[in-house]
Enzyme design. Structure first.
Site, PDB file in Angstrom:
ATOM      1  N   HIS A   1     -17.026  -4.760  -2.879  1.00 36.18           N
ATOM      2  CA  HIS A   1     -15.434  -5.173  -2.601  1.00 36.18           C
ATOM      3  C   HIS A   1     -15.149  -6.414  -1.709  1.00 36.18           C
ATOM      4  O   HIS A   1     -15.733  -6.286  -0.648  1.00 36.18           O
ATOM      5  CB  HIS A   1     -14.680  -3.667  -2.312  1.00 36.18           C
TER       6      HIS A   1
ATOM      7  N   TYR B   1       0.936  -1.305  -0.039  1.00 37.50           N
ATOM      8  CA  TYR B   1       0.069  -0.126   0.055  1.00 37.50           C
ATOM      9  C   TYR B   1       1.071   1.315   0.089  1.00 37.50           C
ATOM     10  O   TYR B   1       1.804   1.424   0.828  1.00 37.50           O
ATOM     11  CB  TYR B   1      -0.961  -0.043   1.336  1.00 37.50           C
TER      12      TYR B   1
END
Length: 788
Positions: free
Chosen positions: A597, A413
């Site tokens: 998601h 990330y």
């Protein structure tokens, strides 16, 4: 000898018939080789213009809306939808066009707009003989050698007309094969008293919205999506004063272009549950050894071979052929009401296709994979979203990473803090956003989000570039939590409705934003550099409302887990009445978009809406969810959320190929269950998510250790405890029951990351007092046996 003399007249007639058939086939072959210049040409999109064929008379399509503006057919369709023209008046518009011949399907065709309107893109025909076309329809397309039963039309299948724009997608990377589609809907006539009664029966007296009834309800994963007791799509907006006047989605018009190099090729296009070819429901274009074109419906058996269906649900076939370019079009009902056939539902549709060389003697037994095969995912039942309202001026800005050296790790990330240009001192509205992925990096960019840093306007934020979870990151970026834009692998662009725009800038707006990119690098490749980001389209012409984005579902925590080796396991995340009561104003908010998601094991996701414990129509559902196709989708209707409402996001997972429990977390091998909802007007609530209560989970592990002799321990972390369990089907069922009854902890958070005031632990799961009944069965009066 006596027997031979007795039958010589019959033999002579057979010989004459064979000779006439030979001459006829020669004449038709010759006629097919010379196209008449007056016949209607097929308008192609820009991507086909490289063909450089002047005889095709190319016409451009407005690609953003996939709509052929100002074409005669478009004007006809618009007039029909506006009620200005009766579609039946257009059925004989061109007597010289063989494609308007109804043929033997007139019994059904008279009631289908597809039979008396040109296909939504006018086919270029290389067939000059209407008689030949009738023969193709009679002998091949409609299988008239098999006895047919006249089928009564279903109640909602009256006067179908084109609905919404034309969409298209390339089936392969080289765009050799291309697919177009358009929805067809019907409208009941309130002047017909009997039909009005029928409509009320179908609607149950309620005004439902687009595709409410296409949601078939949960079935165990692994069950094929086939006509059993499933219900089909029924209604479309706009919602008028009379529910019986609401249009009804009944089918889809499909069109395929192929420029393959095979001689006398065959091409199959169809649907499957997860993109696999086995079990697919196909419509197949092929050429037999007599050089006759055939079009049939086939299933794919467990050996990967095609088997002809007893009822041809691929209707109203038309085709054209010029040099190596083949084009064919057909009509497919969403729910055919025939056993075994795929039911087209709201959400993701898995299109499968294959291509091979011919000619073929027969279709049955042919390997479905062919010489080429592929699979694409689309939202086939797209809600009709109109073009943006008039905007005087707009600009674009790209919020992008800056030459990131992607680490050789499976999951990264990466956060990039940036300062907006000075002109955002004035307020703007975002109208549209889309991904801007660096070419060649499509395989590693999994999802991206743009966050606003919720500080006072004068607060400076360090321009951090690095790992989002680095212990040395500046603490200021922890406040960059309000979502401005979100994208995940497989998604396209997103457009805001005319009522709202996402605010960006202004005198009270801090100018710092943060881009978060999730890199998925399972091969741990080195040397990858990336500058992907999000492209925002904005304007100073402000809309009536400020829009925003909210996260619903499960917290990203290892407290939630999915046992290994299970076919189906559900996890639910709650946005509870106590949170919405504190955060939502009395007039409510309106949700217009949603992005579902999960990570790799998610197979189905849905979001339910409750008010005072009573179920309202589902907000969103995807029964064929794929982590590789997570679009931000406009909802078919605005969903009003009032104070005290609850929203429940449920994700279904399958972990047959996993040996350890899968816990919640940020890695792609971990799991999530989230829906990002787009709404207006903007409120302070940013996150409304839950997880199982910590104290209850400790008690669960203590129970397993004491009574099940499992190696769970208070000294282990959550993941370690889950992986210390010897999982059996009974223990997996027990965990699911525990999640469904245990109290929960809540994140009822503002955009600053702080919670709304209150005690958010050990909260009971919201009680459901009334669920919606299943949608009615619209196939009860439909003849299934021998249907075509």
């Amino acid at each position: 000898m006596t027997t031979a003399r007795a039958h010589w007249p019959t033999l002579a007639l057979v010989g004459v018939a064979m000779f006439v058939h030979f001459l006829y086939s020669k004449s038709t072959d010759a006629s097919m080789s010379h196209a008449h210049p007056h016949q209607h040409q097929f308008p192609l999109p820009r991507r086909f213009q490289y063909l450089n064929d002047p005889e095709l008379e190319l016409e451009e399509i407005d690609l953003p809306q996939k709509r052929i503006e100002n074409s005669p057919l478009q004007r006809i369709n618009d007039a029909i939808l506006d009620g200005e023209v009766d579609a039946r008046d257009k059925r004989n518009e061109d007597e010289d066009n063989p494609h308007l011949e109804l043929g033997p399907d007139a019994e059904l065709g008279e009631n289908l707009a597809l039979s008396y309107l040109r296909p939504f893109l006018s086919l270029y025909s290389s067939i000059t003989s209407g008689g030949f076309f009738k023969k193709q329809n009679s002998d091949i397309v409609n299988n008239t050698s098999t006895p047919r039963k006249k089928l009564p039309l279903r109640k909602y299948e009256r006067n179908p007309v084109p609905f919404g724009p034309i969409y298209d997608i390339n089936l392969d990377q080289n765009d050799t094969h291309h697919f177009f589609w358009r929805l067809y809907a019907s409208k009941s006539k309130s002047s017909d008293a009997q039909q009005e009664s029928d409509s009320q029966e179908i609607l149950g007296g309620n005004r439902k919205s687009l595709w409410d009834a296409s949601v078939s309800g949960k079935t165990t994963f692994g069950n094929l999506n086939r006509r059993q007791n499933f219900q089909s799509a029924k209604l479309l907006p706009d919602l008028g004063e009379n529910p019986q006047d609401e249009p009804t989605v009944v089918g889809v018009r499909c069109e395929v272009h192929s420029r393959g190099t095979a001689t006398k090729p065959w091409l199959a296009i169809g649907f499957s549950d997860r993109g696999q070819m086995t079990g697919a429901d196909l419509c197949v274009f092929w050429t037999d050894w007599r050089d006759q074109v055939q079009f049939q419906n086939a299933f794919v058996d467990e050996h990967g071979r095609m088997v002809i269906s007893g009822d041809n649900i691929c209707r109203n076939f038309r085709f054209g052929r010029q040099r190596e370019l083949i084009k064919f079009t057909f009509y497919r009902e969403l729910d055919t009401c025939s056993p075994g056939h795929y039911v087209i539902e709201r959400g993701t549709t898995h299109l499968v296709w294959s291509y091979g060389a011919g000619p073929l003697y027969q279709l049955s037994g042919v390997l479905a994979a062919g010489d080429e095969t592929g699979h694409v995912m689309v939202e086939l039942l797209k809600p009709p979203v109109g073009p943006p309202s008039n905007v005087k001026s707009y600009k674009e800005i790209k919020i992008a990473a800056k030459s990131v050296s992607v680490p050789a790790e499976e999951t990264t990330y990466w956060c990039s803090v940036q300062k907006l240009p000075p002109y955002f001192a004035d307020k703007h509205h975002i109208l549209h956003y889309q991904p801007g992925i660096q070419s060649g990096n499509e395989d590693i960019v999994h999802h991206m989000e743009v966050f606003h840093c919720e500080f006072t306007p004068d607060k400076e934020v360090p321009l951090y570039q690095g790992l989002c979870h680095d212990s040395k990151r500046p603490p200021e970026i922890d406040v960059c939590k309000r979502v401005l834009a979100a994208w995940a692998m497989g998604a396209n662009s997103f457009t805001y409705p005319a009522e709202a725009g996402l605010p960006l800038g202004g005198p009270d707006f801090n100018p710092f934003v943060m881009l978060e990119v999730h890199y998925n690098n399972p091969g741990k490749m080195e040397g990858r550099v990336d500058s992907s980001g999000m492209v925002l389209t904005y304007t100073q012409d402000l809309r009536p409302h400020d829009a925003s984005i909210m996260e619903l579902g499960l917290e990203y925590t290892e407290k939630m887990a999915i046992p290994p080796h299970v076919v189906s396991f559900n996890l639910s995340g709650y946005c509870i009445p106590e949170c919405t009561a504190l955060s939502i104003p009395p007039e409510g908010i309106y949700i217009f978009g949603s992005q579902l998601h999960t990570h790799l094991t998610g197979v189905r996701v849905w979001v339910k809406h409750y008010r005072e414990g009573r179920e309202l129509p589902e907000m969103n559902r995807d029964n064929h969810f794929s982590t590789h196709f997570q679009e931000i989708r406009r909802l078919p209707r605005l969903v009003q959320i009032k104070p005290g409402d609850s929203l429940v996001t449920t994700c279904e997972y399958s972990t047959l190929d996993r040996d350890n429990a899968t816990t919640g977390g940020f890695a792609i091998s971990d799991e999530m269950c989230v829906t990002y909802v787009h709404y207006f007007p903007k409120i302070d609530l940013e996150v409304c998510k839950s997880s199982v209560d910590t104290k209850a989970l400790h008690q669960y592990f203590q129970f397993l250790n004491k009574y099940e002799l499992q190696k769970t321990s208070p000294t282990r972390d959550w993941r370690g405890n889950y992986n210390s369990i010897d999982w059996t089907p009974l223990r997996a069922k027990f965990l699911g029951d525990f999640y469904d009854t245990a109290p929960i902890s809540m994140q009822c958070n503002k955009s600053t990351g702080s919670r709304f005031p209150g005690y958010w632990d050990q909260i009971p799961i919201p009680m459901i007092v009334e669920e919606l009944p299943p949608p009615p069965n619209n196939c009860g009066n439909f003849v299934l046996s021998g249907a075509h």
